[in-house]
Design an enzyme around this catalytic site. Structure first.
Site, mmCIF file in Angstrom:
data_model
loop_
_atom_site.group_PDB
_atom_site.id
_atom_site.type_symbol
_atom_site.label_atom_id
_atom_site.label_comp_id
_atom_site.label_asym_id
_atom_site.label_seq_id
_atom_site.Cartn_x
_atom_site.Cartn_y
_atom_site.Cartn_z
ATOM 1 N NE ARG A 1 -1.923 -18.146 6.498
ATOM 2 C CZ ARG A 1 -1.675 -16.846 6.574
ATOM 3 N NH1 ARG A 1 -0.659 -16.336 5.904
ATOM 4 N NH2 ARG A 1 -2.443 -16.046 7.319
ATOM 5 C CE1 TYR B 1 4.228 -12.263 8.193
ATOM 6 C CE2 TYR B 1 2.996 -14.309 8.078
ATOM 7 C CZ TYR B 1 3.906 -13.432 7.535
ATOM 8 O OH TYR B 1 4.498 -13.711 6.332
ATOM 9 C CG HIS C 1 0.271 -7.653 11.347
ATOM 10 N ND1 HIS C 1 0.967 -6.975 10.371
ATOM 11 C CD2 HIS C 1 0.152 -8.931 10.904
ATOM 12 C CE1 HIS C 1 1.250 -7.804 9.373
ATOM 13 N NE2 HIS C 1 0.774 -9.000 9.675
ATOM 14 C CG ASP D 1 -3.028 -8.614 8.762
ATOM 15 O OD1 ASP D 1 -3.994 -8.948 9.466
ATOM 16 O OD2 ASP D 1 -2.440 -9.394 8.003
ATOM 17 C CG ASP E 1 4.347 4.018 -3.797
ATOM 18 O OD1 ASP E 1 4.911 4.846 -3.046
ATOM 19 O OD2 ASP E 1 4.243 2.811 -3.522
ATOM 20 C CD GLU F 1 4.399 -8.252 12.068
ATOM 21 O OE1 GLU F 1 3.982 -7.704 13.102
ATOM 22 O OE2 GLU F 1 4.466 -9.506 11.927
ATOM 23 C CE LYS G 1 -3.228 -13.363 10.774
ATOM 24 N NZ LYS G 1 -2.749 -12.183 10.019
#
Length: 366
Positions: free
Chosen positions: A15, A94, A96, A270, A198, A118, A75
């Site tokens: 990406r 991102y 994380h 992640d 859930d 995120e 990333k």
């Protein structure tokens, strides 16, 4: 503002942080955009197209970082990039952080402005910059899980949809968020029997309303998870705690209760993974086997479908990139509360509480 788009160097990450359409918008509003040579090729966007819309092509990643006030990536920076990041440079990607102590310390020491896709959060609690990649990852989880259920790659030898006269495979999905719902759609479309779990009854009611009858909902508890792992062929981990580490819903001890060849796909990798035996893998070497259970834990699943993923990501990131470029990060974050939630580390200080909770030493940098 001077904006840099480096080439992603994480394993098999194809990406790119910005499409030519995004570059066009920024250049049209008076900004300078530096794109590293071949950064977009993996997604189908070549140097010439970027140049046509006004980007300046730079040969090396070092040049991109040195020339830019803001870096727009996909990333998190990896070790080779840590030293390239400059004080007060905006890094929008991102991150994380809760899953990597080394990355967190490196970004603290860089004194950069780290804004994480995120954790950008709307008033209704949704995560607009995480949603499209969660949609891709949820759908891919079934695509990959179905493949790894094949016997030549040590799966159970199950065709998820079955055939006339043979019952379909069974899919257990942990988490009814974006990943879980998209995974359920894909699995249901293949004809599998799906159980989605859930602790949020509102989400379960939503799933129950929109899904066909062969998708059933159940409240998530240790007892219920232990019951279902014994009979399901493919188990998807799609649990998310915003900005924090994922809870361990499947322990190492539980593997013995699964049938040999069961496939686990942990989309939460992640954020540290929601299975105790999770360890991050790559598209180059995506699986490993523990106690005859196949684990697929690729940390950048959407990177395997970069054309789709890049377009989906930049559809949602571009408005925020424009705000940051036009107003600067401080004014943009004051005016946009959603964007302000993306601030994770600012000039050596942690400003997102879930990160401080993830590490014992976290409070000293808050």
């Amino acid at each position: 503002m001077k904006i840099g788009v480096p080439k992603e160097i994480k394993n098999n990450e194809n990406r790119v942080g910005m499409t030519p359409a995004g570059v066009f918008e920024l250049v049209n509003q008076g900004h300078t955009v530096y794109v590293q040579s071949t950064a977009g090729e993996g997604s189908g966007f070549f140097n010439a197209v970027y140049q046509e819309v006004g980007a300046i092509i730079l040969e090396t990643i070092e040049e991109v970082y040195q020339s830019s006030e803001m870096i727009v990536k996909v990333k998190e920076p990896i070790q080779e990039e840590y030293a390239l990041i400059q004080p007060n440079q905006i890094v929008f990607t991102y991150f994380h952080f809760a899953s990597s102590e080394a990355l967190t310390l490196a970004m603290i020491n860089s004194n950069a402005i780290c804004i994480a896709y995120e954790t950008v959060e709307d008033e209704d609690g949704t995560l607009p910059l995480l949603t499209p990649m969660s949609e891709v990852a949820g759908r891919m989880a079934i695509q990959q899980g179905a493949k790894y259920l094949e016997k030549p790659i040590k799966g159970r030898g199950i065709l998820l949809g079955g055939v006339p006269g043979v019952t379909p495979g069974k899919v257990l999905i942990l988490g009814a968020g974006v990943v879980g719902v998209q995974a359920a759609k894909m699995a249901a479309g293949l004809g599998a029997h799906v159980t989605i779990m859930d602790v949020n009854m509102k989400r379960l009611r939503y799933v129950n309303d929109i899904m066909p009858s062969h998708v059933v909902t159940e409240y998530s508890s240790v007892y219920n998870i232990k019951k279902h792992i014994q009979t399901h062929d493919l188990i998807i981990g799609g649990v998310l705690l915003k900005g924090g580490k994922a809870p361990k819903l499947i322990t190492r001890d539980m593997l013995k209760d699964m049938r040999p060849g069961t496939v686990l796909v942990d989309v939460a990798v992640d954020q540290g993974g929601c299975m105790e035996t999770t360890k991050a893998t790559t598209h180059e070497d995506p699986t490993y086997i523990i106690d005859d259970i196949v684990h697929y834990c690729v940390a950048n699943m959407p990177g395997a479908v970069p054309y789709t993923s890049t377009l989906a990501l930049t559809n949602v990131t571009l408005p925020y990139v424009l705000k940051l470029a036009n107003k600067g990060w401080e004014k943009a974050c004051i005016e946009d509360k959603s964007l302000a939630m993306g601030l994770n580390i600012v000039s050596g200080k942690i400003v997102y509480s879930e990160i401080t909770e993830a590490f014992e030493w976290g409070l000293q940098y808050a």
